[in-house]
Motif scaffolding. Sequence first.
Motif, PDB file in Angstrom:
ATOM      1  N   ASP A   1       0.944  -1.012   0.055  1.00 52.94           N
ATOM      2  CA  ASP A   1      -0.142   0.072   0.207  1.00 52.94           C
ATOM      3  C   ASP A   1       1.247   1.059  -0.114  1.00 52.94           C
ATOM      4  N   PRO A   2       0.313   1.989  -0.556  1.00 52.03           N
ATOM      5  CA  PRO A   2       2.245   3.050  -1.142  1.00 52.03           C
ATOM      6  C   PRO A   2       1.650   4.306  -0.528  1.00 52.03           C
ATOM      7  N   ARG A   3       0.174   4.164  -0.069  1.00 52.98           N
ATOM      8  CA  ARG A   3      -0.410   5.094   1.502  1.00 52.98           C
ATOM      9  C   ARG A   3       0.596   5.227   3.105  1.00 52.98           C
ATOM     10  N   TYR A   4       1.124   4.141   2.717  1.00 50.51           N
ATOM     11  CA  TYR A   4       2.243   3.708   4.179  1.00 50.51           C
ATOM     12  C   TYR A   4       3.859   3.261   3.779  1.00 50.51           C
ATOM     13  N   VAL A   5       3.438   3.068   2.362  1.00 57.64           N
ATOM     14  CA  VAL A   5       4.673   2.191   2.899  1.00 57.64           C
ATOM     15  C   VAL A   5       5.853   3.406   0.980  1.00 57.64           C
ATOM     16  N   LYS A   6       6.434   4.289   1.508  1.00 59.71           N
ATOM     17  CA  LYS A   6       7.206   5.294   0.228  1.00 59.71           C
ATOM     18  C   LYS A   6       8.160   4.235  -0.486  1.00 59.71           C
ATOM     19  N   GLY A   7       8.638   3.124  -0.245  1.00 60.53           N
ATOM     20  CA  GLY A   7       9.107   2.111  -1.747  1.00 60.53           C
ATOM     21  C   GLY A   7       8.017   1.961  -2.210  1.00 60.53           C
ATOM     22  N   ALA A   8       6.910   1.500  -1.818  1.00 63.03           N
ATOM     23  CA  ALA A   8       5.986   0.726  -2.761  1.00 63.03           C
ATOM     24  C   ALA A   8       5.870   1.585  -4.359  1.00 63.03           C
ATOM     25  N   ARG A   9       5.954   0.284  -5.374  1.00 64.59           N
ATOM     26  CA  ARG A   9       5.946   0.290  -6.503  1.00 64.59           C
ATOM     27  C   ARG A   9       4.811  -0.006  -7.263  1.00 64.59           C
ATOM     28  N   LYS A  10       4.596   0.492  -7.926  1.00 61.97           N
ATOM     29  CA  LYS A  10       3.254   0.217  -9.575  1.00 61.97           C
ATOM     30  C   LYS A  10       4.182  -1.696  -9.841  1.00 61.97           C
ATOM     31  N   LEU A  11       3.105  -2.026  -9.859  1.00 57.39           N
ATOM     32  CA  LEU A  11       3.239  -3.646 -11.148  1.00 57.39           C
ATOM     33  C   LEU A  11       2.916  -3.433 -12.322  1.00 57.39           C
ATOM     34  N   SER A  12       3.933  -4.012 -13.273  1.00 53.26           N
ATOM     35  CA  SER A  12       2.998  -4.265 -14.159  1.00 53.26           C
ATOM     36  C   SER A  12       2.180  -5.281 -14.319  1.00 53.26           C
ATOM     37  N   THR A  13       3.002  -6.235 -14.319  1.00 51.91           N
ATOM     38  CA  THR A  13       1.609  -7.403 -13.915  1.00 51.91           C
ATOM     39  C   THR A  13       1.959  -8.296 -12.420  1.00 51.91           C
ATOM     40  N   ILE A  14       0.170  -9.399 -12.539  1.00 48.35           N
ATOM     41  CA  ILE A  14       0.516 -10.172 -11.215  1.00 48.35           C
ATOM     42  C   ILE A  14       0.082 -11.116 -11.957  1.00 48.35           C
ATOM     43  N   SER A  15      -0.049 -12.576 -11.208  1.00 50.37           N
ATOM     44  CA  SER A  15      -0.197 -13.511 -12.556  1.00 50.37           C
ATOM     45  C   SER A  15      -2.236 -13.886 -11.438  1.00 50.37           C
ATOM     46  N   TYR A  16      -3.113 -14.248 -11.258  1.00 49.12           N
ATOM     47  CA  TYR A  16      -3.691 -14.596 -11.148  1.00 49.12           C
ATOM     48  C   TYR A  16      -4.160 -15.332  -9.395  1.00 49.12           C
ATOM     49  N   ASP A  17      -3.481 -15.409  -9.478  1.00 52.97           N
ATOM     50  CA  ASP A  17      -3.436 -16.431  -7.881  1.00 52.97           C
ATOM     51  C   ASP A  17      -2.313 -15.483  -7.498  1.00 52.97           C
ATOM     52  N   GLU A  18      -1.375 -14.636  -7.031  1.00 56.71           N
ATOM     53  CA  GLU A  18      -0.750 -13.930  -6.524  1.00 56.71           C
ATOM     54  C   GLU A  18      -1.991 -12.515  -6.293  1.00 56.71           C
ATOM     55  N   MET A  19      -2.931 -12.631  -7.105  1.00 57.21           N
ATOM     56  CA  MET A  19      -3.664 -11.320  -7.361  1.00 57.21           C
ATOM     57  C   MET A  19      -4.996 -11.824  -5.522  1.00 57.21           C
ATOM     58  N   LEU A  20      -5.145 -13.129  -6.355  1.00 60.81           N
ATOM     59  CA  LEU A  20      -6.659 -13.499  -5.178  1.00 60.81           C
ATOM     60  C   LEU A  20      -5.681 -13.023  -4.248  1.00 60.81           C
ATOM     61  N   GLU A  21      -4.743 -13.399  -3.474  1.00 59.23           N
ATOM     62  CA  GLU A  21      -3.877 -13.818  -2.270  1.00 59.23           C
ATOM     63  C   GLU A  21      -3.929 -12.703  -1.925  1.00 59.23           C
ATOM     64  N   LEU A  22      -3.287 -11.710  -2.888  1.00 62.31           N
ATOM     65  CA  LEU A  22      -3.437 -10.535  -2.558  1.00 62.31           C
ATOM     66  C   LEU A  22      -4.388 -10.003  -2.063  1.00 62.31           C
ATOM     67  N   ALA A  23      -6.116 -10.118  -2.585  1.00 61.44           N
ATOM     68  CA  ALA A  23      -7.055  -9.437  -2.462  1.00 61.44           C
ATOM     69  C   ALA A  23      -7.433 -10.468  -1.230  1.00 61.44           C
ATOM     70  N   ASN A  24      -7.006 -11.764  -0.826  1.00 64.36           N
ATOM     71  CA  ASN A  24      -7.833 -12.026   0.630  1.00 64.36           C
ATOM     72  C   ASN A  24      -7.310 -11.602   1.431  1.00 64.36           C
ATOM     73  N   LEU A  25      -5.914 -10.853   1.659  1.00 65.40           N
ATOM     74  CA  LEU A  25      -5.119 -10.591   2.816  1.00 65.40           C
ATOM     75  C   LEU A  25      -5.498  -8.968   3.287  1.00 65.40           C
ATOM     76  N   GLY A  26      -6.422  -8.813   1.822  1.00 64.10           N
ATOM     77  CA  GLY A  26      -7.427  -7.174   2.747  1.00 64.10           C
ATOM     78  C   GLY A  26      -6.598  -6.023   1.262  1.00 64.10           C
ATOM     79  N   ALA A  27      -5.488  -6.082   0.293  1.00 61.40           N
ATOM     80  CA  ALA A  27      -5.408  -5.385  -0.749  1.00 61.40           C
ATOM     81  C   ALA A  27      -6.998  -4.849  -1.215  1.00 61.40           C
ATOM     82  N   GLY A  28      -7.569  -3.821  -1.126  1.00 56.74           N
ATOM     83  CA  GLY A  28      -8.989  -3.732  -1.510  1.00 56.74           C
ATOM     84  C   GLY A  28      -8.794  -3.160  -2.283  1.00 56.74           C
TER      85      GLY A  28
END
Length: 410
Positions: free
Chosen positions: A182-209
């Motif tokens: 979350d770039p609102r909390y972590v300065k070094g956060a970077r935008k990803l150009s791609t991510i896999s479905y599975d990775e996104m699913l984990e992140l979404a389930n872990l609260g990445a809104g």
Amino acid sequence: MGLRVLKFGGTSVGDVEKVKNVAARLAEAVDAGDEVVAVVSAMGKTTDELVGLSKSITTKPSPRELDMLLTTGEQVTTALLAMALQEMGYEAVSLTGWQAGLKTESVHGNARILDIDAKRMIRHLGEGKIVIVAGFQGLSDTEDIATLGRGGSDTTAVAIGAALKADRCEIYTDVDGVYTTDPRYVKGARKLSTISYDEMLELANLGAGVLHPRAVEFAKNFNIPLEVRSSFTNDTGTIIEEVASMEQNLVVRGLAFESNVTKITISGLPNEITTLPSLFSSLASNGINVDIIIQSTSQRNTTSISFSIETAALELTLDVLRRLEVKLPYENIFYESELAKVSIVGSGMISNPGVAAQMFEVLADHDVEIKMVSTSEIKVSTIVPEDKMIYAIETLHEQFQLDERTPVNQ
Ligand code: ASP
Ligand code: MG
């Protein structure tokens, strides 16, 4: 030329000017020769306001009536957007979820989509119209209006994308993509150009809104490429797709965190085969969502079990456990609040042993005490003290070189 489904979230249609901007974006797509379906959320904070309205009448609204009320929010947006397009000289038609053919389970508040009868959408597209569909809603077997859970318009868009075999599904939102954290909390956060479905699913389930988890599940099952991008710029966003080839190079792609976690430990439970089912079925039937579970090695005839919950559910959980004591005796209950969950996610973990060890080492080196752990093939979650949460994330972000890796997807 292709068929595109574009979804606009609440902030993207927050006021009339923004609705007009969305209309302009859709018009551009039509001018470029694409067929266009737009899925929209309620304007700004409308859904929260509608929930508030219901609360001013009752603390326990009937789920059916609440769904009836909440679905009006998205309908307002569809009609205004259709008018804005018509005003610009484009043909557009607004549809409720049920007019668009969305059939859901007979559940209120969090229904799944069962089927989409896309005939009507196809007919309107054939007539050269821009089809605008209200997100987050459908009709159940009993012909009652059901909502898909908060944030569910993403799922509407992906499901429609699958039903229409769209070439792309684009999720327009107030951030310009999916970030390493979350770039609102972590300065070094970077935008990803791609991510896999599975990775996104984990992140979404872990609260990445940023995306509704069910939308990601749908996209994966139907292999619909998704793009998350900003509705306020023309920059490309983050593409979510299968991306199998890049997995070796990336061990950790993203970090997620969530505060307000409580760990509960029950000691001196009977060491019997029925203990686990009776404990967790009581919690489940009271609507308590349990996350990480640890059963300790039994001593003599007893065993102890720890689990984590959202702190908001603490009172209810303690209540359920006290009532359960008659059926399921135990010695003691301890709990510890002000904890947080810190997770690392990356498909590359499958082929790289030692990632969890590296995470534990980094946290230990920085004096972050780990209270609980859970893993999946592509994720390691730890429960740590809440006041160390951001520090832990910053440290891990740096350690797994998420700040520097350029470009992230190669
Ligand atoms: N309007 C609904 C919500 O606020 C659905 C959505 O925006 O996806 O949760
Ligand atoms: Mg959303």
